[in-house]
Design a protein around this motif. Structure first.
Motif, PDB file in Angstrom:
ATOM      1  N   GLY A  38      35.515  35.423  15.665  1.00  8.17           N
ATOM      2  CA  GLY A  38      35.168  36.657  14.971  1.00  8.17           C
ATOM      3  C   GLY A  38      33.764  36.631  14.412  1.00  8.17           C
ATOM      4  O   GLY A  38      33.112  35.584  14.351  1.00  8.17           O
ATOM      5  N   ASP A  39      33.301  37.801  13.975  1.00  2.37           N
ATOM      6  CA  ASP A  39      31.923  37.909  13.467  1.00  2.37           C
ATOM      7  C   ASP A  39      31.840  37.907  11.949  1.00  2.37           C
ATOM      8  O   ASP A  39      30.766  37.694  11.395  1.00  2.37           O
ATOM      9  CB  ASP A  39      31.265  39.197  13.983  1.00  2.37           C
ATOM     10  CG  ASP A  39      31.883  40.442  13.363  1.00  2.37           C
ATOM     11  OD1 ASP A  39      33.074  40.714  13.620  1.00  2.37           O
ATOM     12  OD2 ASP A  39      31.188  41.152  12.605  1.00  2.37           O
ATOM     13  N   ALA A  40      32.953  38.174  11.262  1.00  2.00           N
ATOM     14  CA  ALA A  40      32.912  38.353   9.808  1.00  2.00           C
ATOM     15  C   ALA A  40      33.471  37.134   9.088  1.00  2.00           C
ATOM     16  O   ALA A  40      34.606  36.714   9.330  1.00  2.00           O
ATOM     17  CB  ALA A  40      33.699  39.598   9.401  1.00  2.00           C
ATOM     18  N   LEU A  41      32.679  36.567   8.186  1.00  2.00           N
ATOM     19  CA  LEU A  41      33.136  35.417   7.418  1.00  2.00           C
ATOM     20  C   LEU A  41      34.347  35.768   6.561  1.00  2.00           C
ATOM     21  O   LEU A  41      35.317  35.006   6.485  1.00  2.00           O
ATOM     22  CB  LEU A  41      32.001  34.903   6.532  1.00  2.00           C
ATOM     23  CG  LEU A  41      30.825  34.238   7.247  1.00  2.00           C
ATOM     24  CD1 LEU A  41      29.679  33.991   6.268  1.00  2.00           C
ATOM     25  CD2 LEU A  41      31.257  32.925   7.896  1.00  2.00           C
ATOM     26  N   GLU A  42      34.301  36.930   5.912  1.00  2.00           N
ATOM     27  CA  GLU A  42      35.323  37.275   4.924  1.00  2.00           C
ATOM     28  C   GLU A  42      36.667  37.606   5.551  1.00  2.00           C
ATOM     29  O   GLU A  42      37.708  37.413   4.916  1.00  2.00           O
ATOM     30  CB  GLU A  42      34.849  38.446   4.071  1.00  2.00           C
ATOM     31  CG  GLU A  42      35.755  38.739   2.884  1.00  2.00           C
ATOM     32  CD  GLU A  42      35.123  39.677   1.893  1.00  2.00           C
ATOM     33  OE1 GLU A  42      35.482  39.619   0.711  1.00  2.00           O
ATOM     34  OE2 GLU A  42      34.250  40.485   2.295  1.00  2.00           O
ATOM     35  N   THR A  43      36.676  38.094   6.776  1.00  2.00           N
ATOM     36  CA  THR A  43      37.939  38.477   7.408  1.00  2.00           C
ATOM     37  C   THR A  43      38.337  37.493   8.509  1.00  2.00           C
ATOM     38  O   THR A  43      39.397  36.874   8.441  1.00  2.00           O
ATOM     39  CB  THR A  43      37.843  39.900   7.983  1.00  2.00           C
ATOM     40  OG1 THR A  43      36.720  39.986   8.875  1.00  2.00           O
ATOM     41  CG2 THR A  43      37.685  40.915   6.866  1.00  2.00           C
TER      42      THR A  43
END
Length: 403
Positions: free
Chosen positions: A335-340
Motif C-alpha cells: 500500500g501507499d499510505a503509512l496510516e492505513t
C-alpha cells in the motif's frame, strides 16, 4: 576544589540518561538543590532527581520524552529495506494484499508496469486480494478495474470498506467479521433513519437498498460518511453540494455535526481515509469522522464508541481477507499510505511493502529530489512516527508497484 554538592551534581549529569540531553548542563540549579545533594545519600542520579525543583523535573521529563521519541524514529527508519520491485520478495509470500488507489491506479489509468506485475504474481501462483477503502460496493470496484484493463478473474477477493459497511447496514449475519454493537442494536429496534454525507453518486440507492430511509439530522438514528461532496437528508435533494458552493457546504457540515453531537447520533464512516492521493490531497470521509469526534468531546467519555470506521487500518477488512490464512507471515500488505496500509498490515502481523512514488506521501518524498529518495523516505517516515507517536517501520520500500 569542587564542593561535594558540585561533584554530586556533575556525577549525576555524567550518568548515561543525562548524556543524551543537551539541556542538562543548563538546568536551573538552585542553592537549595546543591545543599540537598550534599545532604542526601544514595545514587547521585536519584539525589539529583529528588532535589531538582518541579520546573526542572518537567523540563527533564519533556526532554527525555523527546529523546525517546527520536530514538523510536531512528529505530524505525534505520533498517529500511529498499527493493526494486515485487520480484525481489515474490518467493517469500503466498498472499499479496493490494491497495488500489495510489498503488494500482489513480482512478483514470493504471500506473506504469502494474498490469504486468499483477500478471506475474498471478502466474507465480500468488493469492491476490484487493483491500480498498473505497466507499463503493464490489460491483463498482470491478467495473473500474475492468475499464482500466485489469483481468478481475486473477483476484481471489475484492474487499471494499463500502461493501462491508453495506452488509453491516443490511444486518447480514453471514458477514464473518466483528460487528458494531451500536448498529446491531439500531437494526434490532428497527431504527433505520439515516443522514448521509455523500459522494453525490449513488448515495440514495446505497442506503435505501439495505433498508434505511433518509431523514433530517434532528430525526436521524445514524449518520453515514461515505463522501465529502454532498450533504443529504431527504430523497431527491441535497442540503449542500460542495461543487456548487464550498463555503455553504462547510457551514452546513459544521451545523450538522454540532446538532448531531448534542443528540449523540452515531456515525458510520465507510471510508476511513483522511485524504486522497490526488493533487492537493483533497479530504476524504475519514476527516469528517475526525471532526465529529471533536464535536463529541475529542475522545472523552464514550465519544469514540459513537464513530465507527470500516476499512484499513481497522480489523474488519483484515479479518475477512486473512480468514483462510494459516500463517500471516506469508502475507504481505502492499500500500501507499503509512496510516492505513502499513499500520493495518503491521497491526495484523503481516509484512508490509510501502509504495511511495504514486501515493499520498509522494509529494513530500519528492521534495528531497530523485537523488535523495532514501533520505526523503526516512524523513517522511520519521515525521509520521513523531506526529503519531509510533515506531512504524514497513518491511520493504519500493518506488512503484512494479515487477
Amino acid at each position: 576544589m569542587k564542593s561535594t554538592s558540585t561533584v554530586l551534581l556533575l556525577t549525576a549529569l555524567a550518568h548515561p540518561v543525562f548524556q543524551v540531553l543537551p539541556f542538562a548542563s543548563s538546568l536551573s540549579i538552585s542553592s537549595s538543590l546543591s545543599a540537598s545533594l550534599a545532604r542526601r545519600g544514595g545514587p547521585a542520579v536519584r539525589k539529583f532527581a529528588l532535589a531538582m525543583n518541579s520546573n526542572d523535573r518537567n523540563i527533564l521529563q519533556e526532554q527525555v520524552g523527546l529523546e525517546n521519541q527520536k530514538q523510536r524514529q531512528d529505530n524505525a527508519s534505520s533498517k529500511l529495506v529498499f527493493i526494486p520491485g515485487m520480484h525481489a520478495i515474490s518467493s517469500s509470500y503466498d498472499t499479496f494484499l493490494l491497495d488500489m488507489w495510489g498503488v494500482m491506479h489513480n482512478g483514470s489509468r493504471p500506473y506504469e508496469g502494474v498490469l504486468n506485475t499483477v500478471r506475474q504474481l498471478h502466474q507465480a501462483g500468488k493469492k491476490l486480494i484487493i483491500l480498498s477503502n473505497s466507499s463503493k460496493r464490489i460491483d463498482d470496484a470491478q467495473k473500474v478495474l475492468k475499464k482500466l484493463g485489469f483481468d478481475i478473474s486473477v483476484f481471489d477477493q475484492i474487499i471494499t470498506s463500502g461493501e462491508i459497511s453495506y452488509r453491516m447496514l443490511c444486518g447480514d449475519d453471514t458477514l464473518q467479521c466483528s460487528k458494531w454493537d451500536v448498529l446491531t442494536n439500531l437494526i434490532r429496534q428497527d431504527k433505520r433513519k439515516v443522514f448521509v454525507f455523500g459522494s453525490g453518486d449513488g448515495d440514495e440507492e446505497y442506503v435505501e437498498s439495505c433498508g434505511w430511509s433518509l431523514a433530517p439530522i434532528e430525526e436521524a438514528d445514524l449518520m453515514i460518511a461515505r463522501g465529502t461532496f454532498t450533504i443529504q437528508n431527504e430523497r431527491g435533494s441535497h442540503l449542500a453540494n460542495k461543487k456548487d458552493d464550498e463555503v455553504e457546504y462547510f457551514r452546513i457540515l459544521d451545523e450538522t455535526l454540532e446538532t448531531a453531537a448534542k443528540r449523540r447520533v452515531p456515525m458510520l464512516v465507510t471510508n476511513p481515509d483522511r485524504v486522497r492521493p490526488d493533487e492537493g490531497l483533497p479530504p476524504m470521509p475519514g476527516a469528517i469522522g475526525d471532526s465529529y469526534e471533536k464535536w463529541l468531546g475529542g475522545g472523552e467519555n464514550d465519544s469514540h464508541l459513537l464513530v465507527k470506521r470500516i476499512g484499513k487500518p481497522y480489523g474488519e477488512v483484515y479479518e475477512l481477507a486473512l480468514s483462510d490464512c494459516q500463517d500471516r507471515k506469508k502475507a504481505v500488505m502492499v500500500g501507499d499510505a503509512l496510516e492505513t496500509d502499513v499500520m493495518g498490515g503491521t497491526n495484523f502481523q503481516c509484512d508490509t511493502a510501502w509504495i511511495v512514488n504514486d501515493g499520498i506521501h509522494s509529494p513530500f518524498v519528492k521534495e528531497y529530489g530523485d537523488d535523495n529518495f532514501e533520505k526523503g523516505v526516512a524523513s517522511v517516515l520519521g515525521q509520521f512516527n513523531s506526529e503519531k507517536k509510533q515506531s512504524l517501520r514497513p518491511s520493504f520500500v519500493a518506488k512503484h508497484f512494479q515487477w
